[in-house]
Structure formats: C-alpha cells, structure tokens
Enzyme design. Structure first.
Site, PDB file in Angstrom:
ATOM      1  N   GLU A 254      78.410 -42.477  37.224  1.00 37.86           N
ATOM      2  CA  GLU A 254      78.500 -41.449  38.273  1.00 37.86           C
ATOM      3  C   GLU A 254      77.679 -41.773  39.515  1.00 37.86           C
ATOM      4  OE1 GLU A 254      78.208 -40.835  35.060  1.00 37.86           O
ATOM      5  OE2 GLU A 254      79.673 -39.311  34.501  1.00 37.86           O
TER       6      GLU A 254
ATOM      7  N   GLY B 140      83.091 -38.923  32.364  1.00 32.63           N
ATOM      8  CA  GLY B 140      83.547 -37.819  31.513  1.00 32.63           C
ATOM      9  C   GLY B 140      84.171 -38.299  30.208  1.00 32.63           C
TER      10      GLY B 140
ATOM     11  N   ALA C 235      86.195 -38.243  34.643  1.00 30.29           N
ATOM     12  CA  ALA C 235      86.836 -37.119  35.323  1.00 30.29           C
ATOM     13  C   ALA C 235      87.723 -37.700  36.412  1.00 30.29           C
ATOM     14  CB  ALA C 235      85.778 -36.210  35.920  1.00 30.29           C
TER      15      ALA C 235
ATOM     16  N   GLU D 130      81.286 -38.862  27.998  1.00 25.08           N
ATOM     17  CA  GLU D 130      80.803 -37.513  27.643  1.00 25.08           C
ATOM     18  C   GLU D 130      81.712 -36.848  26.616  1.00 25.08           C
ATOM     19  OE1 GLU D 130      80.637 -36.528  31.935  1.00 25.08           O
ATOM     20  OE2 GLU D 130      78.667 -35.683  31.483  1.00 25.08           O
TER      21      GLU D 130
HETATM   22  N1  COA Z   1      89.889 -40.839  38.222  1.00 29.55           N
HETATM   23  C1  COA Z   1      91.089 -40.957  38.838  1.00 29.55           C
HETATM   24  N2  COA Z   1      91.866 -42.028  38.725  1.00 29.55           N
HETATM   25  C2  COA Z   1      91.422 -43.031  37.957  1.00 29.55           C
HETATM   26  C3  COA Z   1      90.187 -42.997  37.295  1.00 29.55           C
HETATM   27  C4  COA Z   1      89.404 -41.821  37.459  1.00 29.55           C
HETATM   28  N3  COA Z   1      88.228 -41.671  36.837  1.00 29.55           N
HETATM   29  N4  COA Z   1      90.022 -44.158  36.629  1.00 29.55           N
HETATM   30  C5  COA Z   1      91.117 -44.906  36.867  1.00 29.55           C
HETATM   31  N5  COA Z   1      91.963 -44.230  37.665  1.00 29.55           N
HETATM   32  C6  COA Z   1      93.276 -44.675  38.184  1.00 29.55           C
HETATM   33  C7  COA Z   1      93.147 -45.689  39.299  1.00 29.55           C
HETATM   34  O1  COA Z   1      92.918 -45.058  40.532  1.00 29.55           O
HETATM   35  C8  COA Z   1      94.494 -46.354  39.225  1.00 29.55           C
HETATM   36  O2  COA Z   1      95.459 -45.514  39.825  1.00 29.55           O
HETATM   37  P1  COA Z   1      96.617 -46.127  40.787  1.00 29.55           P
HETATM   38  O3  COA Z   1      97.365 -47.093  39.909  1.00 29.55           O
HETATM   39  O4  COA Z   1      97.420 -44.926  41.196  1.00 29.55           O
HETATM   40  O5  COA Z   1      95.902 -46.811  41.902  1.00 29.55           O
HETATM   41  C9  COA Z   1      94.786 -46.391  37.741  1.00 29.55           C
HETATM   42  O6  COA Z   1      93.978 -45.366  37.161  1.00 29.55           O
HETATM   43  C10 COA Z   1      94.448 -47.706  37.073  1.00 29.55           C
HETATM   44  O7  COA Z   1      93.079 -47.996  37.355  1.00 29.55           O
HETATM   45  P2  COA Z   1      92.585 -49.402  37.981  1.00 29.55           P
HETATM   46  O8  COA Z   1      91.257 -49.160  38.622  1.00 29.55           O
HETATM   47  O9  COA Z   1      93.649 -49.998  38.809  1.00 29.55           O
HETATM   48  O10 COA Z   1      92.422 -50.269  36.633  1.00 29.55           O
HETATM   49  P3  COA Z   1      91.415 -51.465  36.375  1.00 29.55           P
HETATM   50  O11 COA Z   1      91.830 -52.035  35.057  1.00 29.55           O
HETATM   51  O12 COA Z   1      91.352 -52.358  37.551  1.00 29.55           O
HETATM   52  O13 COA Z   1      89.965 -50.781  36.227  1.00 29.55           O
HETATM   53  C11 COA Z   1      88.393 -49.106  35.429  1.00 29.55           C
HETATM   54  C12 COA Z   1      89.702 -49.892  35.165  1.00 29.55           C
HETATM   55  C13 COA Z   1      88.285 -48.048  34.338  1.00 29.55           C
HETATM   56  C14 COA Z   1      87.190 -50.054  35.352  1.00 29.55           C
HETATM   57  C15 COA Z   1      88.454 -48.459  36.827  1.00 29.55           C
HETATM   58  O14 COA Z   1      89.672 -47.725  36.926  1.00 29.55           O
HETATM   59  C16 COA Z   1      87.315 -47.518  37.124  1.00 29.55           C
HETATM   60  O15 COA Z   1      86.221 -47.979  37.440  1.00 29.55           O
HETATM   61  N6  COA Z   1      87.553 -46.189  37.072  1.00 29.55           N
HETATM   62  C17 COA Z   1      86.617 -45.195  37.454  1.00 29.55           C
HETATM   63  C18 COA Z   1      85.532 -45.060  36.423  1.00 29.55           C
HETATM   64  C19 COA Z   1      84.516 -43.994  36.848  1.00 29.55           C
HETATM   65  O16 COA Z   1      83.804 -44.139  37.813  1.00 29.55           O
HETATM   66  N7  COA Z   1      84.451 -42.907  36.067  1.00 29.55           N
HETATM   67  C20 COA Z   1      83.508 -41.859  36.280  1.00 29.55           C
HETATM   68  C21 COA Z   1      84.129 -40.758  37.018  1.00 29.55           C
HETATM   69  S1  COA Z   1      82.927 -39.459  37.278  1.00 29.55           S
END
Ligand code: COA
Length: 259
Positions: A134, A111, A65, A114
């Site tokens: 989460e 999400g 999400a 999910e």
């Molecule tokens: N919500 C909002 N933005 C998200 C996102 C999320 N769940 N997941 C990634 N993004 C955004 C990042 O903020 C970043 O945006 P920016 O370029 O404007 O700063 C962009 O997507 C790229 O992500 P980044 O974290 O730089 O890539 P990465 O390759 O270093 O890492 C992940 C990839 C997926 C491991 C990491 O983005 C992450 O941990 N995301 C969140 C996962 C999460 O906790 N999901 C559960 C949500 S309830």
C-alpha cells in the site's frame, strides 16, 4: 446468485472462488458486498461445515483492493470503505464459528493478503506471493492488515514488509508462519479439502470454541483466559462431549452431531 464469486459445495466444504481473473481478482465494491453475503450463507446454512476462499485462474489469489475505485475518495469515504470492509467481510470471516481457510493460488497482495490473513489459516501453492504494497500508493492497509500481519509474523518483520512493500514467496511465507503448508498449484485445493475433511470428523461446537478462544489470544483480549474457562465449561453441556468421551471409553469412533 453471485456475479463476482463462484461457489461450490463439496462434501460439506463451500469453495468460494473470487472470480475476476482479468483484474487479478481485485476486490471491488461488488466483490466485498458478495463476500459479506456468502459469509452470511456460511454462518447460516447447516449443510456448510467449513469453507475455502481462493482465487480464479493460476496467477492471482487476490491482487488487492481495486485501485481504480480509490482515486476520487476523500477522508470520510476512505474511512467508510475500510470500516465497511472490516465489519462486513474481514471480521466476519475471522469470527466465523465454522473453519474458513484460504487456498492462496498466486498473488495475495494488499487486500488479498488481508483476505488470506482474516481466514483461520492458510495453505499456499508454490507460486504464491504475499505482500502489503500500500505505501507504493500513498496508503496503508485498511482491511486489518497492520494488525493481522503483526499477529502472524511479529512486529519487526511486519514493519519491514509494510515499509518496503516487498513481496515474499510461499516458502518464506511459510518460514514466517504466514502460511501452514506449501504445495504444487495443482494439489492446492485437494490439500485444503483434505485438512477440512479431517476437521469434519471433530466436534463442531468445540471447534467453534477453539476459533473464539484463539481469536481472543491473537487480539490480546485480557478476557481470553476467563473466556476459555467459560467455554470449557460450556462443552460439558453438549451432546458431543458425552458422545466423544463415551466413544473413547467404548473404543469406537465418535459420531458428532454438532449439538
Ligand atoms: N486493482 C485494480 N486492478 C488491478 C489490480 C488492483 N489491485 N491488480 C491488477 N489489476 C489489473 C491491472 O490493472 C490489469 O488490468 P488491465 O489488463 O485492464 O490493464 C490486470 O489486472 C492485469 O494486471 P497486470 O498488472 O497487467 O499483471 P502483471 O502480471 O503485470 O502484474 C501484479 C501483476 C499483481 C504484480 C500487478 O497487477 C500489481 O502490482 N497489482 C497491484 C497490486 C497492489 O498494489 N495491491 C494493493 C492494492 S491496495
């Protein structure tokens, strides 16, 4: 027609691509609203026999999400968000009478995991990663993840994955029963489409009854056995059952009409 999704109808399969690659295809309000709308199309359009849900780009299926929308929510807004998502998208996918499968092409977190789990089954690329992180955010899954992960991998592993927030790779996800097939990324959509083309040769009404019965079992519905009896009986009222049994006896391929 959609601003956050790409859709393409290919030989009866609607390929639905969540298209926010710069945000790892995170599910913001618009994506959730449009996924609900596209599922209405899958339910209602006779040209669509099956659907695939995937993510744009080569890194992410859906990385969760959209966390930026969470910061200011209170109890009632958080509850409403989860309820709207479950009713409007995730349960709609799970209960769709037409097969919907996930082609998981990268991160499927929160999400995103999910969303993949709400599909009827999953194929993954070798670079796919799954997790419910989460608790890192002080949250729990809200789009059905606590229920569906437990159904798919069992209680102990579901507890561990949700408590540790660990990510697992595609091969481990396959070993756990979370995904059915793992293929190289460049073969992912072709694999998903190939499975669905096989399903297109089967009787559609029977397929929809399989979906409903298996969902009963997964949800531990005590009416499951009884519903199976009723639905089995209903198959005898279909033209497809007459066609399928006649074709077998006449040693020819059946031509099902979905009636
Ligand atoms: N919500 C909002 N933005 C998200 C996102 C999320 N769940 N997941 C990634 N993004 C955004 C990042 O903020 C970043 O945006 P920016 O370029 O404007 O700063 C962009 O997507 C790229 O992500 P980044 O974290 O730089 O890539 P990465 O390759 O270093 O890492 C992940 C990839 C997926 C491991 C990491 O983005 C992450 O941990 N995301 C969140 C996962 C999460 O906790 N999901 C559960 C949500 S309830």
């Amino acid at each position: 027609m959609y601003t956050t999704l790409l859709t393409e109808l290919d030989k009866g399969t609607l390929v639905i691509t969540v298209n926010r690659p710069d945000k790892m295809n995170a599910l913001n309000k618009d994506v959730i609203q449009e996924l609900g709308k596209v599922m209405d199309e899958v339910y209602g359009n006779d040209e669509i026999k099956t659907a695939i849900i995937t993510g744009a780009g080569e890194k992410a299926f859906v990385a969760g999400a959209d966390i930026s929308e969470f910061v200011s929510l209170d109890y009632s807004q958080g509850t409403a968000l989860a309820k709207a998502g479950q009713d409007g998208v995730f349960n709609k996918i799970e209960n769709c009478p037409k097969p919907v499968i996930a082609a998981v092409n990268g991160f499927a977190l929160g999400g995103g995991c999910e969303l993949a789990m709400s599909c009827h089954f999953r194929v993954a690329s070798a670079n796919a990663k799954f997790g419910q992180p989460e608790v890192n955010l002080g949250l729990i899954p809200g789009y059905g993840g606590t229920q569906r992960l437990t159904q798919l991998v069992g209680k102990g592993k579901a507890m561990e994955l949700m408590m540790t927030a660990d990510m697992i790779g595609a091969d481990e996800a396959k070993a756990l029963g979370l995904v059915n097939h793992v293929v190289p990324l460049e073969e992912l959509l072709a694999k998903a489409k190939e499975i669905l083309q096989k399903i297109h040769t089967k009787a559609p009404v029977a397929i929809s009854k399989v979906i409903a019965c298996v969902n009963d079992a997964a949800n531990c519905d005590p009416a499951g056995f009884g519903n199976e009896i009723t639905r089995f009986g209903e198959c005898f009222t279909t033209e497809d059952m007459k066609e399928g049994t006649s074709a077998f006896l006449e040693k020819r391929k059946p031509a099902f009409k979905g009636k």
